[in-house]
Design a protein around this motif. Structure first.
Motif, PDB file in Angstrom:
ATOM      1  N   TYR A 232      15.015  29.384  -4.393  1.00 32.67           N
ATOM      2  CA  TYR A 232      14.916  27.978  -4.765  1.00 32.67           C
ATOM      3  C   TYR A 232      15.141  27.718  -6.254  1.00 32.67           C
ATOM      4  O   TYR A 232      15.694  26.684  -6.642  1.00 32.67           O
ATOM      5  N   GLY A 233      14.725  28.618  -7.119  1.00 29.97           N
ATOM      6  CA  GLY A 233      14.856  28.372  -8.560  1.00 29.97           C
ATOM      7  C   GLY A 233      13.782  27.452  -9.089  1.00 29.97           C
ATOM      8  O   GLY A 233      12.624  27.523  -8.706  1.00 29.97           O
ATOM      9  N   HIS A 234      14.166  26.571 -10.035  1.00 31.89           N
ATOM     10  CA  HIS A 234      13.242  25.624 -10.661  1.00 31.89           C
ATOM     11  C   HIS A 234      12.109  26.325 -11.418  1.00 31.89           C
ATOM     12  O   HIS A 234      10.936  25.974 -11.288  1.00 31.89           O
ATOM     13  N   THR A 235      12.478  27.329 -12.207  1.00 36.27           N
ATOM     14  CA  THR A 235      11.547  27.942 -13.155  1.00 36.27           C
ATOM     15  C   THR A 235      10.804  26.842 -13.909  1.00 36.27           C
ATOM     16  O   THR A 235      11.396  25.840 -14.302  1.00 36.27           O
ATOM     17  N   MET A 236       9.508  27.068 -14.153  1.00 36.32           N
ATOM     18  CA  MET A 236       8.698  25.954 -14.641  1.00 36.32           C
ATOM     19  C   MET A 236       7.522  26.436 -15.488  1.00 36.32           C
ATOM     20  O   MET A 236       6.980  27.520 -15.264  1.00 36.32           O
ATOM     21  N   VAL A 237       7.139  25.595 -16.468  1.00 37.97           N
ATOM     22  CA  VAL A 237       5.896  25.769 -17.222  1.00 37.97           C
ATOM     23  C   VAL A 237       5.101  24.478 -17.100  1.00 37.97           C
ATOM     24  O   VAL A 237       5.632  23.391 -17.318  1.00 37.97           O
ATOM     25  N   VAL A 238       3.823  24.618 -16.728  1.00 35.72           N
ATOM     26  CA  VAL A 238       2.929  23.477 -16.572  1.00 35.72           C
ATOM     27  C   VAL A 238       1.777  23.636 -17.557  1.00 35.72           C
ATOM     28  O   VAL A 238       1.245  24.737 -17.722  1.00 35.72           O
ATOM     29  N   ASP A 239       1.385  22.546 -18.212  1.00 33.14           N
ATOM     30  CA  ASP A 239       0.284  22.636 -19.178  1.00 33.14           C
ATOM     31  C   ASP A 239      -1.059  22.442 -18.483  1.00 33.14           C
ATOM     32  O   ASP A 239      -1.121  22.133 -17.285  1.00 33.14           O
ATOM     33  N   PRO A 240      -2.181  22.628 -19.195  1.00 30.83           N
ATOM     34  CA  PRO A 240      -3.495  22.576 -18.547  1.00 30.83           C
ATOM     35  C   PRO A 240      -3.885  21.192 -18.018  1.00 30.83           C
ATOM     36  O   PRO A 240      -4.894  21.079 -17.302  1.00 30.83           O
ATOM     37  N   TRP A 241      -3.144  20.150 -18.356  1.00 29.91           N
ATOM     38  CA  TRP A 241      -3.389  18.817 -17.817  1.00 29.91           C
ATOM     39  C   TRP A 241      -2.575  18.578 -16.542  1.00 29.91           C
ATOM     40  O   TRP A 241      -2.705  17.561 -15.882  1.00 29.91           O
ATOM     41  N   GLY A 242      -1.690  19.524 -16.221  1.00 27.87           N
ATOM     42  CA  GLY A 242      -0.868  19.407 -15.025  1.00 27.87           C
ATOM     43  C   GLY A 242       0.499  18.816 -15.268  1.00 27.87           C
ATOM     44  O   GLY A 242       1.218  18.505 -14.307  1.00 27.87           O
ATOM     45  N   SER A 243       0.900  18.677 -16.524  1.00 27.78           N
ATOM     46  CA  SER A 243       2.210  18.123 -16.853  1.00 27.78           C
ATOM     47  C   SER A 243       3.254  19.233 -16.923  1.00 27.78           C
ATOM     48  O   SER A 243       2.997  20.301 -17.500  1.00 27.78           O
ATOM     49  N   VAL A 244       4.429  18.992 -16.348  1.00 30.26           N
ATOM     50  CA  VAL A 244       5.538  19.943 -16.457  1.00 30.26           C
ATOM     51  C   VAL A 244       6.142  19.793 -17.846  1.00 30.26           C
ATOM     52  O   VAL A 244       6.656  18.735 -18.197  1.00 30.26           O
ATOM     53  N   ALA A 262      -5.413  25.261 -28.668  1.00 27.87           N
ATOM     54  CA  ALA A 262      -6.365  24.247 -29.129  1.00 27.87           C
ATOM     55  C   ALA A 262      -6.395  23.074 -28.147  1.00 27.87           C
ATOM     56  O   ALA A 262      -7.464  22.520 -27.844  1.00 27.87           O
ATOM     57  N   TYR A 263      -5.243  22.704 -27.630  1.00 27.20           N
ATOM     58  CA  TYR A 263      -5.150  21.646 -26.625  1.00 27.20           C
ATOM     59  C   TYR A 263      -5.869  22.062 -25.345  1.00 27.20           C
ATOM     60  O   TYR A 263      -6.618  21.274 -24.745  1.00 27.20           O
ATOM     61  N   LEU A 264      -5.669  23.320 -24.937  1.00 23.30           N
ATOM     62  CA  LEU A 264      -6.347  23.839 -23.753  1.00 23.30           C
ATOM     63  C   LEU A 264      -7.863  23.761 -23.925  1.00 23.30           C
ATOM     64  O   LEU A 264      -8.582  23.304 -23.017  1.00 23.30           O
ATOM     65  N   ARG A 265      -8.368  24.185 -25.071  1.00 20.79           N
ATOM     66  CA  ARG A 265      -9.813  24.172 -25.301  1.00 20.79           C
ATOM     67  C   ARG A 265     -10.358  22.748 -25.320  1.00 20.79           C
ATOM     68  O   ARG A 265     -11.475  22.494 -24.845  1.00 20.79           O
ATOM     69  N   ARG A 266      -9.561  21.807 -25.850  1.00 11.22           N
ATOM     70  CA  ARG A 266     -10.010  20.409 -25.875  1.00 11.22           C
ATOM     71  C   ARG A 266     -10.131  19.844 -24.465  1.00 11.22           C
ATOM     72  O   ARG A 266     -11.098  19.149 -24.146  1.00 11.22           O
ATOM     73  N   ILE A 267      -9.160  20.162 -23.598  1.00 11.87           N
ATOM     74  CA  ILE A 267      -9.218  19.704 -22.213  1.00 11.87           C
ATOM     75  C   ILE A 267     -10.454  20.260 -21.521  1.00 11.87           C
ATOM     76  O   ILE A 267     -11.185  19.549 -20.814  1.00 11.87           O
ATOM     77  N   ARG A 268     -10.723  21.543 -21.742  1.00 10.83           N
ATOM     78  CA  ARG A 268     -11.880  22.165 -21.101  1.00 10.83           C
ATOM     79  C   ARG A 268     -13.200  21.599 -21.635  1.00 10.83           C
ATOM     80  O   ARG A 268     -14.185  21.525 -20.893  1.00 10.83           O
ATOM     81  N   GLN A 269     -13.203  21.191 -22.893  1.00 14.73           N
ATOM     82  CA  GLN A 269     -14.416  20.603 -23.468  1.00 14.73           C
ATOM     83  C   GLN A 269     -14.624  19.179 -22.954  1.00 14.73           C
ATOM     84  O   GLN A 269     -15.747  18.782 -22.628  1.00 14.73           O
ATOM     85  N   GLU A 270     -13.542  18.415 -22.873  1.00 12.92           N
ATOM     86  CA  GLU A 270     -13.653  17.012 -22.467  1.00 12.92           C
ATOM     87  C   GLU A 270     -13.923  16.858 -20.971  1.00 12.92           C
ATOM     88  O   GLU A 270     -14.539  15.873 -20.543  1.00 12.92           O
ATOM     89  N   MET A 271     -13.440  17.813 -20.169  1.00 16.22           N
ATOM     90  CA  MET A 271     -13.703  17.796 -18.725  1.00 16.22           C
ATOM     91  C   MET A 271     -14.138  19.195 -18.300  1.00 16.22           C
ATOM     92  O   MET A 271     -13.339  19.995 -17.807  1.00 16.22           O
ATOM     93  N   PRO A 272     -15.409  19.545 -18.490  1.00 16.38           N
ATOM     94  CA  PRO A 272     -15.883  20.925 -18.281  1.00 16.38           C
ATOM     95  C   PRO A 272     -16.105  21.258 -16.803  1.00 16.38           C
ATOM     96  O   PRO A 272     -17.234  21.456 -16.343  1.00 16.38           O
ATOM     97  N   VAL A 273     -15.011  21.337 -16.055  1.00 16.46           N
ATOM     98  CA  VAL A 273     -15.127  21.501 -14.607  1.00 16.46           C
ATOM     99  C   VAL A 273     -15.821  22.804 -14.220  1.00 16.46           C
ATOM    100  O   VAL A 273     -16.518  22.856 -13.201  1.00 16.46           O
ATOM    101  N   PHE A 274     -15.649  23.853 -15.000  1.00 20.23           N
ATOM    102  CA  PHE A 274     -16.283  25.113 -14.629  1.00 20.23           C
ATOM    103  C   PHE A 274     -17.796  25.047 -14.795  1.00 20.23           C
ATOM    104  O   PHE A 274     -18.529  25.754 -14.101  1.00 20.23           O
ATOM    105  N   ASN A 275     -18.280  24.192 -15.688  1.00 22.93           N
ATOM    106  CA  ASN A 275     -19.724  23.977 -15.802  1.00 22.93           C
ATOM    107  C   ASN A 275     -20.266  23.150 -14.643  1.00 22.93           C
ATOM    108  O   ASN A 275     -21.475  23.148 -14.386  1.00 22.93           O
ATOM    109  N   HIS A 276     -19.378  22.426 -13.995  1.00 20.59           N
ATOM    110  CA  HIS A 276     -19.795  21.539 -12.914  1.00 20.59           C
ATOM    111  C   HIS A 276     -19.702  22.188 -11.533  1.00 20.59           C
ATOM    112  O   HIS A 276     -20.061  21.554 -10.538  1.00 20.59           O
ATOM    113  N   ARG A 277     -19.209  23.400 -11.459  1.00 20.81           N
ATOM    114  CA  ARG A 277     -19.066  24.054 -10.162  1.00 20.81           C
ATOM    115  C   ARG A 277     -20.426  24.306  -9.534  1.00 20.81           C
ATOM    116  O   ARG A 277     -21.422  24.492 -10.227  1.00 20.81           O
ATOM    117  N   ARG A 278     -20.468  24.338  -8.199  1.00 17.69           N
ATOM    118  CA  ARG A 278     -21.709  24.508  -7.454  1.00 17.69           C
ATOM    119  C   ARG A 278     -21.638  25.746  -6.557  1.00 17.69           C
ATOM    120  O   ARG A 278     -21.545  25.650  -5.340  1.00 17.69           O
TER     121      ARG A 278
END
Length: 303
Positions: A232-244, A262-278
């Motif tokens: 299929y192809g379509h090699t891709m890079v996606v950022d931590p916000w889900g943007s191609v 630094a952008y990755l760490r900011r996303i994780r700080q602003e939306m700390p999903v791993f702290n919210h896991r159950r």
């Protein structure tokens, strides 16, 4: 001139190729991309699954396979050392230590550092068997052993990289385990079929990025390998916000992206999903372990 307080954003390159049964042709194509990416300043070049070859039959696939101390890995080790770059070799047809007994291979993702030493090795754990009537018929288990473990992320110039391969993309438990072990970049070198790629490729890559808050890097095979196989192809890079943020279209080539930790760490700080896991409600995914079948290589250390 960068300010002293401004974080560096390492440049990565992601390759797209059309491997054939001709290993010499494939090395020439891949090495050309590696040299081009090096000239552009990339610190790591990611190559897809089956970068070494795509066989036209089970017999040819097994016959062309090599051990990790064979000629193919040695050539890529020399290339990494010559260019002074890291190489993600996304799916090598490996004759493991059990080859004489099983006559089966491993699909092995190798990570070489800029000295040409082996910094990481992961053997594909999820093997691709599919029967889509009239479209796709592939049975990876016919000639491949499943890997025994998910391996810990590897520290690289572009962050901590979690190693996976192609069909692993469909198993979010693995990506979550790698992220919880510290991964900042998840890489899925692939040879997706046209039928599955056109339906699921981008949405799966973006989902893995969003749920782990990692960069996702997916080098891909493209086009017709031989009469029986097209990718299929379509090699891709996606950022931590889900943007191609980078993508190849048709044909062999490269795409480039900056990894902004630094952008990755900011996303994780602003939306700390791993702290919210159950995990009290739905359990905890297993932590990656060292591969109990480490390669015995004269290329340096391995995971």
């Amino acid at each position: 001139m960068l300010a002293a307080t401004e974080p560096l954003k390492p440049l990565i390159a992601v390759g797209q190729v059309t491997s054939t049964p001709d290993k010499e042709h494939n090395f020439a194509c891949c090495s050309r991309l590696v040299r081009e990416a090096t000239q552009r300043g990339a610190c790591i070049i990611f190559l897809p699954e089956a970068f070494d070859y795509v066989g036209s039959s089970t017999e040819e696939t097994l016959g062309l396979s090599e051990t990790l101390d064979g000629d193919t890995v040695q050539r890529y080790s020399s290339l990494a050392r010559e260019c002074g770059v890291w190489l993600s070799l996304g799916g090598f047809h490996e004759r493991g230590g059990d080859w004489e007994r099983t006559r089966r291979i491993y699909n092995t993702h190798l990570l070489l550092d800029s000295e040409g030493s082996l910094a990481g090795a992961y053997r594909k754990t999820h093997l691709f068997n599919v029967e889509l009537k009239g479209r796709v018929s592939l049975q990876e288990t016919a000639y491949t052993n499943p890997g025994p473990a998910v391996v810990p992320p590897v520290s690289t110039p572009a962050g901590k990289v979690g190693l996976a391969i192609c069909y692993d993309l469909r198993f979010p438990e693995m990506s979550l385990a790698l992220a919880q072990a510290g991964a900042e970049v998840l890489t899925y070198p692939s040879a997706f079929t046209v039928a599955t790629g056109s339906a699921h490729w981008e949405v799966l890559l973006r989902a893995r990025a969003i749920e782990t808050q990692c960069y996702v890097v997916a080098a891909a095979q493209t086009g017709k390998h031989h009469d029986r196989r097209t990718s299929y192809g379509h090699t891709m890079v996606v950022d931590p916000w889900g943007s191609v943020i980078a993508q190849c279209q048709e044909g062999p080539g490269l795409c480039f992206a900056e990894v902004d930790l630094a952008y990755l760490r900011r996303i994780r700080q602003e939306m700390p999903v791993f702290n919210h896991r159950r995990p009290d409600l739905y359990g905890r995914v297993a932590a990656p372990q060292k591969d109990p079948l480490p390669p015995d290589l004269p290329l340096g250390h391995s995971t």
